[in-house]
Scaffold this motif. Structure first.
Motif, PDB file in Angstrom:
ATOM      1  N   ASN A   1     -24.489 -41.810 -13.628  1.00  0.00           N
ATOM      2  CA  ASN A   1     -25.738 -41.423 -12.966  1.00  0.00           C
ATOM      3  C   ASN A   1     -26.301 -42.565 -12.121  1.00  0.00           C
ATOM      4  O   ASN A   1     -26.729 -42.352 -10.983  1.00  0.00           O
ATOM      5  CB  ASN A   1     -26.773 -40.993 -14.006  1.00  0.00           C
ATOM      6  CG  ASN A   1     -26.386 -39.710 -14.714  1.00  0.00           C
ATOM      7  OD1 ASN A   1     -25.518 -38.969 -14.250  1.00  0.00           O
ATOM      8  ND2 ASN A   1     -27.010 -39.448 -15.844  1.00  0.00           N
TER       9      ASN A   1
ATOM     10  N   ARG B   1     -26.691 -42.510  -7.997  1.00  0.00           N
ATOM     11  CA  ARG B   1     -28.007 -42.630  -7.347  1.00  0.00           C
ATOM     12  C   ARG B   1     -28.050 -43.779  -6.356  1.00  0.00           C
ATOM     13  O   ARG B   1     -28.708 -43.697  -5.317  1.00  0.00           O
ATOM     14  CB  ARG B   1     -29.095 -42.823  -8.412  1.00  0.00           C
ATOM     15  CG  ARG B   1     -29.474 -41.563  -9.175  1.00  0.00           C
ATOM     16  CD  ARG B   1     -30.767 -41.780  -9.949  1.00  0.00           C
ATOM     17  NE  ARG B   1     -30.639 -42.853 -10.927  1.00  0.00           N
ATOM     18  CZ  ARG B   1     -30.303 -42.688 -12.199  1.00  0.00           C
ATOM     19  NH1 ARG B   1     -30.046 -41.453 -12.649  1.00  0.00           N
ATOM     20  NH2 ARG B   1     -30.217 -43.705 -13.017  1.00  0.00           N
TER      21      ARG B   1
ATOM     22  N   SER C   1     -25.097 -36.329 -13.005  1.00  0.00           N
ATOM     23  CA  SER C   1     -25.268 -36.244 -11.550  1.00  0.00           C
ATOM     24  C   SER C   1     -23.989 -35.791 -10.854  1.00  0.00           C
ATOM     25  O   SER C   1     -24.007 -34.878 -10.026  1.00  0.00           O
ATOM     26  CB  SER C   1     -25.719 -37.594 -10.990  1.00  0.00           C
ATOM     27  OG  SER C   1     -27.014 -37.929 -11.429  1.00  0.00           O
TER      28      SER C   1
ATOM     29  N   SER D   1     -27.861 -30.713 -17.002  1.00  0.00           N
ATOM     30  CA  SER D   1     -28.701 -31.889 -16.889  1.00  0.00           C
ATOM     31  C   SER D   1     -28.844 -32.631 -18.210  1.00  0.00           C
ATOM     32  O   SER D   1     -29.431 -33.695 -18.263  1.00  0.00           O
ATOM     33  CB  SER D   1     -30.094 -31.483 -16.386  1.00  0.00           C
ATOM     34  OG  SER D   1     -30.677 -30.547 -17.274  1.00  0.00           O
TER      35      SER D   1
END
Length: 403
Positions: free
Chosen positions: A241, A245, A277, A374
């Motif tokens: 993740n 990002r 993600s 998620s």
């Protein structure tokens, strides 16, 4: 007199540099790939004298046998399976947690025009092999052989072993393996460029500054027997993740999608919330996903948006990955069609599972309220004990399994 001598010396140096440059230019990317793959380079290549070395001849004989067996045992059967089951493949295919595994990317999606591979391993380098110190070419070839041992035998890389084999040599990283797989897949390499992505997903080539959090990679232009130009990207990137990002890798991929995706021997990373993600990205940007059970958990798919076509047998995870058994996966595979090849951690024929997930036409990614990807799925209650099938683990001791 001194001035004339200096001028002559400079002229001689320039001439030597020009000759050296011309000689280096003759060593093409494709000839280098063929040499590393144990295949004869072009007749006028400076690499031809090196093919007379007994170490290269042994290397060529070893690879001839190993790739012929792999072609007969798996790759030809995978291509036949794909031709039957993939009706209209997209131009782009994505392969996350791939390492340098172009071999299976090409087998499953041989009609793709753009391949995007992403994993942690660095790109590395392949220098002009004619300039390596005497005797070091044989060592480099041996390390390439060692690094490919597991994928030639079991269909996946053992990452820890590959890191050791390809980091202690001038021929290092994923690039030499990509060269070998391209050459052995019948491709002709036309150009190789080091590239980088900025944090917005923009492509930078050469000395162009990609800024902070750059994602380093390589772009290889190649052609198959049909002569059509195709592109292979490999990026060294963190797919957790935090990595997703902070870098532009997925933003770049989005410009090429939607595409077809492959997930194989992925260490069950996509079962974890730390990789939500990239899991969500794949579900949102894939037209089809081919995976074994180490890929996206079945619970994370929206059943209204995907159709599932199971193949092979689901025997659960190997002992290296306890707690990743999926009851829903097992139920789905009671209706599976057989496959005549092995793939993934359970690499033996009749023990492998393969799931083809096809997005329903017109469907979109699940709203946040509906998506289950998620958060990490809750662990299942313990199952009643039952006899377990023999483990399909190669006898190499305990390693960090990655692909």
């Amino acid at each position: 007199m001194v001035r004339a001598f200096r001028i002559a010396a400079v002229a001689l140096a320039l001439l030597a540099a020009a000759v050296s440059s011309a000689r280096a230019a003759e060593v093409t990317f494709d000839d280098t790939a063929r040499f590393l793959a144990g295949m004869q380079p072009s007749a006028d290549s400076p690499l031809v004298p090196l093919t007379r070395d007994p170490s290269w001849q042994h290397h060529a004989k070893f690879f001839d046998g190993a790739f012929a067996q792999l072609e007969q045992r798996q790759l030809s059967k995978i291509r036949t399976w794909s031709d039957v089951n993939l009706a209209a493949p997209r131009p782009t295919m994505f392969y996350m947690f791939s390492g340098p595994d172009f071999l299976y990317a090409n087998a499953f999606y041989s009609k793709a025009s753009t391949y995007v591979l992403g994993a942690l391993e660095p790109v590395g380098a392949v220098p002009d092999l004619t300039r390596l110190p005497r005797g070091s070419v044989g060592a480099a070839l041996y390390n390439v052989e060692r690094s490919l041992g597991s994928i030639l035998s079991f269909s996946f890389f053992i990452t820890k072993q590959m890191k050791v084999d390809l980091h202690a040599n001038q021929v290092n990283g994923t690039l030499p393996i990509l060269y070998v797989f391209l050459a052995r897949s019948g491709k002709t390499i036309r150009n190789v460029e080091m590239v980088a992505l900025d944090d917005k997903g923009g492509m930078h080539v050469g000395d162009d500054n990609p800024g902070r959090n750059a994602t380093r990679g390589v772009r290889i232009t190649f052609a198959g027997p049909d002569g059509e130009a195709r592109t292979l990207y490999y990026f060294s990137t963190d797919l957790s993740n935090a990595g997703a990002r902070n870098t532009g890798f997925l933003k770049f991929c989005e410009t090429l999608g939607p595409g077809n995706s492959l997930l194989k021997s992925a260490s069950y990373l996509l079962h974890k919330s730390d990789f939500a993600s990239v899991r969500d990205w794949l579900l949102a940007n894939s037209a089809t996903i081919i995976q074994d059970d180490s890929g996206i958990p079945l619970a994370n798919y929206n059943a209204r948006q995907w159709r599932f076509f199971p193949f092979g047998r689901y025997l659960g995870p190997i002992g290296e990955f306890p707690g990743r058994y999926q009851e829903r996966y097992a139920e789905l595979f009671t209706r599976a069609q057989p496959i005549d090849f092995g793939v993934g951690y359970r690499w033996r024929m009749h023990e492998s599972n393969l799931l083809l997930s096809v997005r329903v036409p017109g469907s979109e990614a699940a709203p946040a309220a509906e998506a289950t990807s998620s958060a990490e799925p809750a662990p299942k209650p313990p199952r009643p004990k039952r006899p377990r099938p023999p483990e399909s683990v190669p006898p190499q001791g305990r390693f960090f399994w990655y692909r």
